[in-house]
Structures are given as C-alpha cells and as structure tokens.
Design an enzyme around this catalytic site. Structure first.
Site, PDB file in Angstrom:
ATOM      1  N   ASP A  11       1.220 -58.547  17.806  1.00 33.32           N
ATOM      2  CA  ASP A  11       1.673 -58.191  19.156  1.00 33.32           C
ATOM      3  C   ASP A  11       1.978 -59.503  19.877  1.00 33.32           C
ATOM      4  O   ASP A  11       1.630 -60.589  19.392  1.00 33.32           O
ATOM      5  CB  ASP A  11       0.553 -57.421  19.884  1.00 33.32           C
ATOM      6  N   TYR A  43       6.354 -61.007  26.041  1.00 34.74           N
ATOM      7  CA  TYR A  43       7.640 -60.792  25.365  1.00 34.74           C
ATOM      8  C   TYR A  43       8.574 -59.943  26.240  1.00 34.74           C
ATOM      9  O   TYR A  43       9.789 -60.052  26.145  1.00 34.74           O
ATOM     10  CB  TYR A  43       7.439 -60.019  24.061  1.00 34.74           C
ATOM     11  N   GLY A  44       7.989 -59.069  27.037  1.00 29.58           N
ATOM     12  CA  GLY A  44       8.757 -58.012  27.697  1.00 29.58           C
ATOM     13  C   GLY A  44       9.763 -58.481  28.731  1.00 29.58           C
ATOM     14  O   GLY A  44      10.616 -57.704  29.142  1.00 29.58           O
ATOM     15  N   CYS A  74       3.403 -53.485  19.008  1.00 30.94           N
ATOM     16  CA  CYS A  74       4.064 -53.928  20.232  1.00 30.94           C
ATOM     17  C   CYS A  74       5.361 -53.147  20.364  1.00 30.94           C
ATOM     18  O   CYS A  74       6.247 -53.253  19.502  1.00 30.94           O
ATOM     19  CB  CYS A  74       4.350 -55.429  20.109  1.00 30.94           C
ATOM     20  N   ASN A  75       5.469 -52.346  21.408  1.00 31.96           N
ATOM     21  CA  ASN A  75       6.693 -51.577  21.625  1.00 31.96           C
ATOM     22  C   ASN A  75       7.885 -52.510  21.846  1.00 31.96           C
ATOM     23  O   ASN A  75       9.004 -52.213  21.437  1.00 31.96           O
ATOM     24  CB  ASN A  75       6.532 -50.686  22.852  1.00 31.96           C
ATOM     25  N   THR A  76       7.621 -53.637  22.499  1.00 32.28           N
ATOM     26  CA  THR A  76       8.689 -54.567  22.855  1.00 32.28           C
ATOM     27  C   THR A  76       9.292 -55.212  21.605  1.00 32.28           C
ATOM     28  O   THR A  76      10.514 -55.203  21.414  1.00 32.28           O
ATOM     29  CB  THR A  76       8.128 -55.648  23.802  1.00 32.28           C
ATOM     30  N   CYS A 187       3.303 -49.467  26.233  1.00 34.05           N
ATOM     31  CA  CYS A 187       3.052 -50.878  25.936  1.00 34.05           C
ATOM     32  C   CYS A 187       1.586 -50.941  25.515  1.00 34.05           C
ATOM     33  O   CYS A 187       0.722 -50.356  26.186  1.00 34.05           O
ATOM     34  CB  CYS A 187       3.296 -51.730  27.183  1.00 34.05           C
ATOM     35  N   HIS A 189      -0.613 -53.170  25.632  1.00 36.46           N
ATOM     36  CA  HIS A 189      -1.529 -53.754  26.622  1.00 36.46           C
ATOM     37  C   HIS A 189      -2.063 -52.681  27.588  1.00 36.46           C
ATOM     38  O   HIS A 189      -3.206 -52.726  28.016  1.00 36.46           O
ATOM     39  CB  HIS A 189      -0.824 -54.832  27.450  1.00 36.46           C
TER      40      HIS A 189
END
Ligand code: DGL
Length: 258
Positions: A11, A43-44, A74-76, A187, A189
């Site tokens: 992530d 990252y987002g 990590c979706n991003t 996300c 997080h």
C-alpha cells in the site's frame, strides 16, 4: 500441490495493514511480506503515472524475492496500475476497488443512496468510472474524496478525536446523511476510521469496505493455482516500510495488532 512462498502485500503506507489483518484471519497459514510506501505517501493526490511507477518498483521487488502472489492493498495503486501489472507479470495479482457492488446489492432492487469515500486519484480514474457506470442508472452515487484522512493516519494523529471529527464534518456536512443508505470506505486507510464514521453517520447508514471480498478472491486465486500454504505451515507477517523511522515501525506494529 501447495506453496509456502510468501505473498507480497503493499500500500502507499499504513492503510493496507487493514487488509493484512483480514488475510491473517482467513488464511492464517500464509506468510506475508507487507510493504508500506509511507516515504512516498499519499499516493491519492499524485499523478497516475507516478503511482504506476512506484507500484511497478514494489511488485518488481516482490517478484524477485519469489512471492507467489501480490495483493495491491490500495485502491489508488490498483486504479493506477493493476491492469498494466497483470500484463507484465505472470504471478497472480489481486487488486482492490471500492465495494460499490455490495453497497448497491443491499437494496434488493430498491435504489440505494451511496457515498464512496476514496482518494482523488481513485475517484477520477477510468476504473472507478466504469464501476460507477454499472450501478449509476438504478442508484444515486456520490464520489467524496477524503485525502486528509490518509495524511492524518500517516502522521500518527488518528487518535486525535477532534481533528478527525472536524475533518469528517468538513467532507460530509453538505450531505443530508439521513438519506444515505451506505458509505463505502474506498481507501484502505479509511477502514481504521470505522468508529469515527460510525459516530458521524446515522445508525441506519451502513459502512462497507472491500477487505473481506479481496481476501476471498485471493484465496480462490491461490487455490486455483495450487498455491495455498500447507495446513500445518506457520504463517506470519513481516512488516517493511520505505520510511525506516522507529516511529513508523511502531505505528505499523500497533495497527497490525490492534
Ligand atoms: N490506502 C490507499 C487506498 O486504498 C491510498 C492512500 C493514499 O492516498 O496514499 O487508496
């Protein structure tokens, strides 16, 4: 056949540890190497190309170490790179996307009002637009970027109740929350903020994340590849981070064991 090779999970920072926790529950015999790229987080809010390059560097190291699969926790990074990574690497790669399908399915045909909380990159990328297109005609879907929640966690302030609630109110006060059926934590997080979201939202609003489904998918992929660990194998997690400070190591340990 089985395989006791490690699974690489990564992530942008600490968020993906929420996915590792789910992995430990469902697949306790598996050995995990977790890499948090906190030195480069968040990252987002970065350009897609940069997140793609960072993701390739990480997967490259996992592949060289003999990982039997990779989970992009990590979706991003999944939005930016999962397709390209699968084209370039032969090992199974599990990505993530906001759990919009389970949120809309809850309606059993009744239109759902759903807020997807995620990073700006995830919400602007084609992967999410395509996902949204599948459900948009019959549901009401709002995209809500919440980048500060990533920073707050990475900087060690997630325990600061006032700061977190003020931030959540800033992002969500424009909605009539009594009309919202569910909020999707898009996300990794944000999964660590579940109690704060509970405090913000009416009881009738569900809070949904994609961690369980992601690990189901991983288990199916490993099974299909004859690559699950032996029943008697001693699983475990090795935590690594590009931010090598003792504070970051302590935070990562704490989130893993919480
Ligand atoms: N945890 C990441 C996700 O699931 C993103 C956090 C970031 O912006 O770095 O999207």
């Amino acid at each position: 056949m089985t395989s006791n090779a490690p699974i690489g999970v990564f992530d942008s920072g600490l968020g993906g540890i929420s996915v590792v926790r789910e992995l430990r529950q469902q697949l306790p015999n598996e050995r995990v190497i977790y890499f948090g790229d906190s030195a480069n987080a968040p990252y987002g809010v970065k350009p897609t190309e940069e997140v793609r390059r960072l993701s390739f560097d990480i997967v490259d190291k996992f592949a060289k170490e003999g990982a039997k699969a990779v989970v992009i926790a990590c979706n991003t990074a999944s939005s930016a790179a999962s397709k390209q990574l699968r084209e370039d690497y032969s090992l199974p790669i599990v990505g993530m996307e906001p759990a919009l399908k389970p949120a809309c399915d809850r309606g059993d045909g009744k239109p759902q009002h759903v807020i997807v909380a995620a990073t700006p990159l995830t919400l602007r990328e084609k992967k999410f637009t395509e996902l949204m297109d599948r459900f948009n005609a019959t549901n009401v879907i709002y995209r809500q970027p919440c980048p500060d929640l990533v920073e707050i966690m990475e900087q060690g302030h997630i325990g600061d109740h006032d700061l977190v609630m003020t931030t959540l109110h800033r992002y969500f006060d424009d909605y009539d929350l009594s009309t919202i059926d569910s909020v999707v934590l898009g996300c990794t997080h944000f999964v660590f903020y579940r109690d704060y979201f509970r405090e913000l939202l009416p009881e009738s609003t569900a809070i949904i994340d994609g961690n369980e489904g992601t690990i189901h998918h991983l288990r199916d992929l490993l099974a299909a590849n004859d690559a699950l660990a032996d029943d008697g194998a001693k699983g475990g997690v090795e935590l690594r981070n590009s931010d090598t400070s003792p504070e970051m190591a302590e935070r990562a340990e704490r989130f893993l064991s919480e």
